[in-house]
Every structure is written in C-alpha cells, then in structure tokens.
Write a protein that holds these residues in place. Structure first.
Motif, short mmCIF file in Angstrom:
data_model
loop_
_atom_site.label_atom_id
_atom_site.label_comp_id
_atom_site.label_asym_id
_atom_site.label_seq_id
_atom_site.Cartn_x
_atom_site.Cartn_y
_atom_site.Cartn_z
N TYR A 146 10.81 9.38 -1.91
CA TYR A 146 10.82 8.63 -3.17
C TYR A 146 12.05 7.73 -3.26
CZ TYR A 146 10.68 7.62 -8.16
OH TYR A 146 10.65 6.99 -9.37
N CYS A 147 13.19 8.23 -2.82
CA CYS A 147 14.41 7.42 -2.82
C CYS A 147 14.23 6.19 -1.92
CB CYS A 147 15.59 8.25 -2.35
SG CYS A 147 17.17 7.41 -2.45
N ALA A 148 13.62 6.38 -0.75
CA ALA A 148 13.36 5.25 0.14
C ALA A 148 12.44 4.23 -0.52
CB ALA A 148 12.75 5.75 1.44
N GLU A 149 11.43 4.71 -1.25
CA GLU A 149 10.56 3.80 -2.00
C GLU A 149 11.36 2.94 -2.98
OE1 GLU A 149 7.47 5.55 -4.22
OE2 GLU A 149 6.49 6.51 -2.52
N GLN A 150 12.33 3.57 -3.62
CA GLN A 150 13.13 2.85 -4.61
C GLN A 150 13.96 1.74 -3.95
OE1 GLN A 150 12.72 3.34 -8.05
NE2 GLN A 150 11.02 4.34 -6.99
N TYR A 151 14.39 1.97 -2.73
CA TYR A 151 15.10 0.91 -2.01
C TYR A 151 14.16 -0.25 -1.69
CZ TYR A 151 19.68 3.01 -1.53
OH TYR A 151 20.94 3.48 -1.79
N LEU A 152 12.90 0.05 -1.32
CA LEU A 152 11.94 -1.04 -1.11
C LEU A 152 11.77 -1.85 -2.38
CD1 LEU A 152 11.11 0.63 1.51
CD2 LEU A 152 8.78 -0.16 1.04
N ALA A 153 11.60 -1.16 -3.51
CA ALA A 153 11.42 -1.86 -4.79
C ALA A 153 12.67 -2.66 -5.15
CB ALA A 153 11.09 -0.84 -5.88
N LEU A 154 13.83 -2.10 -4.88
CA LEU A 154 15.08 -2.81 -5.15
C LEU A 154 15.17 -4.10 -4.33
CD1 LEU A 154 17.96 -3.00 -6.34
CD2 LEU A 154 18.72 -1.61 -4.39
#
Length: 312
Positions: A146-154
């Motif tokens: 989930y944290c990695a997903e947030q980096y993609l969104a960022l």
C-alpha cells in the motif's frame, strides 16, 4: 514497444513476458533469480540479473534501454516472511519501487505495478471489497504494498505521470512452484498428486479470490493500453474457501481428498474477495476462467511434469 519486466523470471512475470513478446514488443527482464527461474523464459530473451534495490544498477539499465513501460512484479511476496522480517520486506517492496519510479522518470517511462488486493483490505472489509474500501492490512507485506501504491500516486500528482497499480487477488496457474512458500493451489495439487494430504492452516473455511494467471496477464496488457493512471482491483469477485479448493482438486485428481489441519497462521485474513467492476468499466478487463477450469489446468500441468514453459 520497449518493455522492462521486473521479476520476469517469476511465475506471473514469465507469462507476461511471453505475452509481450507475442505482441512484438522488445522485452528485457530484471530478476535476481532468487526465486525466479531462467528456464521459465525463452532462451533468447534479454535477462539482466539485477536487484531492484540496487539503485545505480537499476538506473543504469533503464537509461541504457529507455523502456516505454516498466511492468513491476519483482517483490518479496511471502506474508509470513514479512511478519518475521518487516525491514527486509519494506526494503524490497517500498524501497525497490521508489528506485524504479525514480529511474523510470529519467526516461519518461510508465510504471504498471503488481500490488495486492488479498493482503490489503483487512479483516473488517466488506465482501467483495472495491477500491474505495480504506486499506487496513494485517501484515507488513500488505502495508508495504500500500505504501508503494502511495508513491505511484504521489509521482502522478507531482510529475503528471500515468502510473498504474493493479491490486491482484490470489493468482494461480502453471509455473507456480508446488514446493514454494506461496500459491496454495499449486502446493495442494502437488501434494495430492504425490499421494500426500493437503495441510490446512486453520479450519479451512477461510476464503480468497483466486484469479487465473492468464486473466492476470490480460489485465496488465489492458492497463498498459489504457491512457489512465490509477489503482484497480484484479479479481473474480467470487469467494472460494480452502475446503472448496480441496474438493475441486480431488475432482481434478479423480479421487476423494481429505486434508490434515494445523493451527492458523499469524497475519492471515479469514475472508478476502475483490470487486473488479472498475477494471471492467475503465480498462475493459474481466476474468474468463472459472476456478474449476483453472484447477484442472494446474493439476494437468503437475501431472504432466511441471514444464517451465507451459502456457496459461
């Protein structure tokens, strides 16, 4: 198209590599071969034995190849291992993803990321769970994804990129190692074929959303064909219990199969199923293969000798 597939010598990654090559893409695979196997890939494929946490090496190869898309499947995938060593899990699943995002940005490449749906939504999530359900992972593995997903969104917000995260259900199919740490269908099929009992952790009523590898490959291709960035569930929307799996495997083997039971394992959910309506509406993707047909294919693959080059 020039494509880079991290984890491309793995179970899902090798099938995706085959599909990209069949479309005429130029494909390079990044894999440490720790759990991936060279034998899963065509002999002439460009394989680079590079760890995604090695930022200089990753950046150098991306600048050399200048891929248009990076399919990021390399990961630490064992939920139990993430509980034992969360620092290693985060170094690979978060740190490795950031390394790839930064390297991809140097050549304006798009990232399509293999995230998790089964380990992300948590024990209190509605069934089936759609993308609006707040993540509440029960193990470090789901937290890191989930944290990695947030980096993609960022990165999408900061740089106007169109990176995509696909939250996969429990993927199964040929080439998934029956002796591995993940992939209950292959493990059970292997044990039944060898005349052994499947080992059930817990009471067997726990459910998952099992999605066939061939359907997952078409989801990656559909994501790449889309001009959108975002996050989508990739699953069937159907619950299948562990006891149901054993029943289907017994049918595939042509004999009744009874399990042995062991204590439930820390960090594993009781129920998990994904609502993939958004993927159908936005990407034009939907699964085709039923669980019974998929198990028949896995059992046949094991019975016939477990070829590393079997197609889904």
């Amino acid at each position: 198209m020039r494509a880079l597939v991290t984890g491309g010598a793995g179970f899902i990654g090798s099938h995706l590599t085959d599909a990209l090559l069949a479309q005429g893409a130029t494909v390079t695979v990044l894999d440490t071969l720790t759990s991936g196997r060279r034998e899963r890939l065509p002999e002439d494929v460009d394989l680079r034995q590079i760890d995604i946490t090695d930022a200089p090496a990753v950046t150098a190869v991306i600048k050399e190849l200048r891929p248009e898309v990076v399919f990021h499947l390399a990961a630490q995938i064992d939920v139990r291992a993430s509980v034992v060593d969360p620092a290693h899990d985060s170094a690979v699943n978060i740190g490795g993803t950031i390394t790839l995002l930064e390297a991809a940005r140097t050549v304006d490449a798009r990232l399509v990321f293999a995230s998790t749906g089964g380990a992300l939504y948590g024990m209190d999530a509605p069934i089936p769970s759609d993308e609006r359900v707040p993540p509440a992972p029960e193990a470090p593995y789901g937290t890191a994804k989930y944290c990695a997903e947030q980096y993609l969104a960022l990165f999408n917000r900061l740089y106007g990129t169109r990176h995509i995260a696909l939250r996969l259900g429990n993927v199964y199919g040929p080439r998934q190692d029956p002796a591995g740490e993940a992939g209950v269908i292959s493990i059970f099929c292997g044990r039944v074929h060898e005349g052994q009992e499947p080992i059930v952790y817990g009471d067997g009523t726990q459910t998952r959303d099992y999605v066939y590898v061939g359907d997952v490959v078409t989801a990656f291709l559909a994501a790449d064909a889309s001009d959108q960035g975002g996050t989508w569930n990739i699953g069937t929307g159907r619950e299948t219990s562990v006891l149901d799996l054993i029943k289907h495997i017994g049918q595939a083997a042509g004999r009744e199969t009874a399990p042995s039971f062991a204590p439930a394992r820390l960090g594993e959910l009781q129920r998990s199923t994904l609502d993939a309506t958004a993927a159908r509406n936005d990407l034009g993707w939907f699964p085709l293969l039923s669980i019974t047909e998929g198990i028949d294919r896995v059992y046949a693959w094991i019975r016939e000798g477990r070829s590393d080059r079997t197609t889904p």
